[in-house]
Write a protein that holds these residues in place. Structure first.
Motif, PDB file in Angstrom:
ATOM      1  N   PHE A   4       0.823  -1.223   0.000  1.00 42.51           N
ATOM      2  CA  PHE A   4       0.000   0.000   0.000  1.00 42.51           C
ATOM      3  C   PHE A   4       0.850   1.263   0.000  1.00 42.51           C
ATOM      4  CE2 PHE A   4      -2.392  -3.259   2.377  1.00 42.51           C
ATOM      5  CZ  PHE A   4      -3.325  -3.512   1.396  1.00 42.51           C
ATOM      6  N   LYS A   6       1.942   4.760  -0.771  1.00 37.60           N
ATOM      7  CA  LYS A   6       1.104   5.887  -1.194  1.00 37.60           C
ATOM      8  C   LYS A   6       1.416   6.376  -2.613  1.00 37.60           C
ATOM      9  CE  LYS A   6      -1.263   7.887   2.490  1.00 37.60           C
ATOM     10  NZ  LYS A   6      -1.805   9.114   2.977  1.00 37.60           N
ATOM     11  N   ARG A   9      -0.441   3.751  -5.332  1.00 40.55           N
ATOM     12  CA  ARG A   9      -1.883   3.774  -5.253  1.00 40.55           C
ATOM     13  C   ARG A   9      -2.554   2.896  -6.308  1.00 40.55           C
ATOM     14  NH1 ARG A   9      -4.591   7.270  -2.002  1.00 40.55           N
ATOM     15  NH2 ARG A   9      -3.299   8.817  -0.956  1.00 40.55           N
ATOM     16  N   ASP A 506      -7.608   2.322  -1.436  1.00 39.62           N
ATOM     17  CA  ASP A 506      -6.678   2.430  -2.568  1.00 39.62           C
ATOM     18  C   ASP A 506      -7.426   2.445  -3.899  1.00 39.62           C
ATOM     19  OD1 ASP A 506      -4.574   2.544  -0.873  1.00 39.62           O
ATOM     20  OD2 ASP A 506      -3.953   0.453  -1.098  1.00 39.62           O
TER      21      ASP A 506
END
Lengths: 578, 98
Positions: A4, A6, A9, A506
């Protein structure tokens, strides 16, 4: 690299697929564990219900236990009445003993009086001898023969009367001792019997009241057992979440990578995220509901245990330390001891009084003999004095002997009457004591014959109660342990939801819906709604059936089967959750 | 332990097969319990007391009470404590443990 991160995404569909598979397995695993434990609890609950009934019946003294308790009380009734009868005889026996004592005392006095009456004969013997020395040879022989008879009488009196006086004194003492012993023993027995009778009567009264009040209202234990079953029923109903979650996850899996061409990528991402969020929410709800259900079962099991252990709606349970079983066990022991004591008491009294019975017969014979002999001597002396003629002195002595004879006859008659009185009293006393002795032996034999079986049954009743208590306790422990185990496994489901939520976030970020122009956004939202509506109709939802929770036979196996069937047949009518 | 206390240490369960033996031992110890004294029934080695065993304990409590003394029961497991609560023995004697 983190799943995950950032900056990327971008959800990897393979990771999502793999996590959903893992979620399905975890859900299956947790629900199967709870279901298996419930199967076991269900099976035990059936046994528990029976044991609660046994516990209530035996502790409350109902049904078969009532029959046994009343049967023992009935067996105790006859010897109790008999011992009471002995106590009723006691005043008469005491009266007879006092009469016998007085008669023996009177006889003693009369024996002494007879000895005193015969005393002058000793001096007269000397006179006879003096007078005889002055007579001719022939007349002297006559005097001597009378003197000899008097001597013989003296020997008889000396030998027998002294013995009689001693025997009478002994007899009197024996009667006094027997009377004192009987009085004190019977007094003690009276106290014991009245105490035992009151105890048994009160226990039977309490038992009957208890049975009556129990028949009017259901016992706490019963209510707690009902509550426990209802809690299990509710938990079984919560297990239907498994099908709901599974179907949701399978739908997500089926849709992954199968986006229809006409649907935009953005709509598809948001639609998938919504499905994942719903699955996570369903898992959370199921986890909360199962957790509440497990807590409820645990609480109910503890309440059931507390209720079974204290049985606090009963003032006096049959198995308690001062309950009916204990009272009857102690009463059986007491009654045997009292009967044994009564037999010994009767035997002691009989042993003390029987010699007096023999003595009265002997006394009667001796007094009669002495009386006859003195009369014979007096008559003989008178005849001889006439033969010898006046002036010999024998006529004076004969007259005096006749006086003594009359006096002794009178004393003999009084003695005979006194002996008869004593004899009658002793006969009646011995008869009563003998009858009490015989009856006590019969009563004891009867109790000895029945008591071991009854005692064994009373112990069996109490053991069965204690055994039922043990089963209730054991179930409570099992439930607590299962509950803790299941609650722990539920936390694994919550971990899955965290990951699912992250995937959803997400996907939404990837769709970037917020950055679209309002017109396009509206179009996309309409498309998402259309996709979700399509799925809603085909989804399972949580159903509530209050009736099922009331049933005693939970039939978990059938419920599981029906849940499996319902997962195939449920239609869009059940749309509570979506 | 108080000075005027007597102790009977039970070496196992008190059940129908050995209850009379336990009673004869307890009875002889009770003879030494003084007025206002205590009889300690150490049941920590017992896992089970059946109805006959219970009878022995009740008899001990009553005999001791007749001497104006009291009984303290030392309990080693929950099962026995449960029996004491259920049969109201806890109202007749002091229960210590588990």
């Amino acid at each position: 690299m983190s799943l995950f991160q950032k900056q990327e995404r971008v959800v990897q569909w393979t990771d999502l697929r793999s996590h959903i598979h893992r979620t399905i397995r975890e859900v299956e695993d947790v629900f199967r564990g709870i279901s298996n434990n419930l199967d076991l609890i269900d099976e035990k609950t059936k046994r528990l219900r029976e044991d609660c009934e046994v516990l209530l019946d035996s502790a409350g003294g109902q049904n078969d236990s009532t029959k046994l308790l009343l049967q023992v009380a009935e067996v105790l009734e006859s010897p109790m009445s008999f011992l009471n009868g002995c106590l009723d005889h006691q005043p008469r026996n005491q009266e007879l003993m006092l009469d016998s004592q007085q008669s023996a005392g009177g006889l003693l006095q009369m024996q002494n009086d007879m000895v005193s009456s015969l005393e002058p004969l000793k001096f007269m013997l000397v006179f006879f001898k003096i007078e005889a020395s002055q007579l001719s040879e022939e007349n002297r022989q006559t005097f001597h023969s009378v003197a000899e008879e008097i001597s013989h009488l003296h020997v008889l009196v000396d030998e027998t009367f002294q013995k009689n006086i001693k025997n009478l004194q002994d007899a009197r003492n024996a009667i006094v001792t027997a009377e004192k012993n009987t009085q004190s023993e019977r007094k003690l027995q009276s106290k014991l019997i009245s105490g035992k009778q009151a105890e048994i009567a009160n226990a039977i009264k309490d038992l009957k009241q208890q049975i009556e009040s129990n028949s009017r209202c259901s016992a706490d234990l019963d209510q707690h057992a009902d509550g426990f079953e209802q809690a299990i029923g509710k938990l079984v109903m919560s297990l239907q979440y498994e099908d709901i979650i599974r179907q949701r996850c399978e739908t997500i899996l089926r849709d992954l990578g199968r986006k229809p061409e006409e649907v935009s990528q953005c709509s598809w991402l948001v639609y998938t995220a919504t499905q994942i969020e719903t699955a996570a929410e369903e898992i959370r709800q199921s986890s909360n509901e199962l957790n509440d259900g497990l807590n409820a079962i645990d609480y109910r099991a503890k309440e059931l245990y507390r209720s079974a252990t204290t049985m606090d709606q009963f003032e006096n349970i049959t198995a308690s330390a001062d309950g009916m079983v204990q009272i009857l066990l102690e009463s059986l022991e007491s009654i045997r001891s009292m009967l044994t004591h009564s037999i010994r008491l009767s035997q002691d009294s009989r042993d003390a009084i029987q010699p007096v019975q023999t003595l009265t017969k002997e006394l009667s014979a001796i007094v009669f003999e002495v009386s006859i002999k003195i009369q014979f001597i007096a008559l003989n002396a008178q005849v001889r004095s006439i033969q010898v003629g006046e002036g010999s002195g024998l006529e004076v002595l004969a007259a005096r002997t006749a006086d003594i004879s009359a006096e002794l006859r009178h004393l003999g008659n009084c003695t005979a009457s006194q002996i008869n009185k004593l004899h009658e009293a002793i006969e009646e006393l011995v008869g009563t004591i003998q009858s009490e002795w015989d009856d006590a032996k019969t009563q004891l034999a009867h109790v000895e014959k029945l008591a071991p079986g009854l005692e064994a049954d009373l112990h069996k009743l109490r053991d069965s109660t204690l055994h039922s208590l043990e089963i209730v306790a054991s179930l409570s422990q099992i439930v607590t342990s299962f509950s803790n185990e299941d609650t722990e496994s539920l936390s694994r489901l919550v971990d899955q939801t965290d990951t699912l939520d992250q995937f959803a976030r997400d996907l939404r970020a990837q769709a970037n819906l917020e950055k679209l122009k309002p017109a396009l956004r509206l179009k996309i939202e309409a498309e998402i709604d259309s996709l979700l509506n399509e799925k809603r109709g085909a989804m399972h939802t949580r159903i509530h059936n209050a009736d099922q929770t009331q049933a005693f036979d939970l039939e978990i196996d059938k419920r599981l089967e029906s849940r499996a069937a319902s997962s195939k047949s449920l239609s869009c009518d059940n749309i509570e959750l979506f | 332990m108080q000075r005027d206390s007597q102790t009977y240490k039970v070496d196992g369960d008190i059940v129908s097969t050995n209850a009379s033996l336990h009673w004869s031992r307890i009875e002889s110890i009770i003879q030494n319990v003084s007025e206002n004294g205590i009889l300690n029934l150490d049941l920590r080695a017992s896992r089970l007391v059946d109805s006959v065993g219970l009878n022995v304990i009740v008899k001990a409590i009553k005999t001791v009470a007749a001497r104006k003394a009291r009984v303290r029961m030392l309990i080693g497991n929950n099962s026995l404590k449960r029996i004491c609560t259920f049969t109201r023995l806890d109202q007749k004697a002091e229960i210590v443990g588990p």
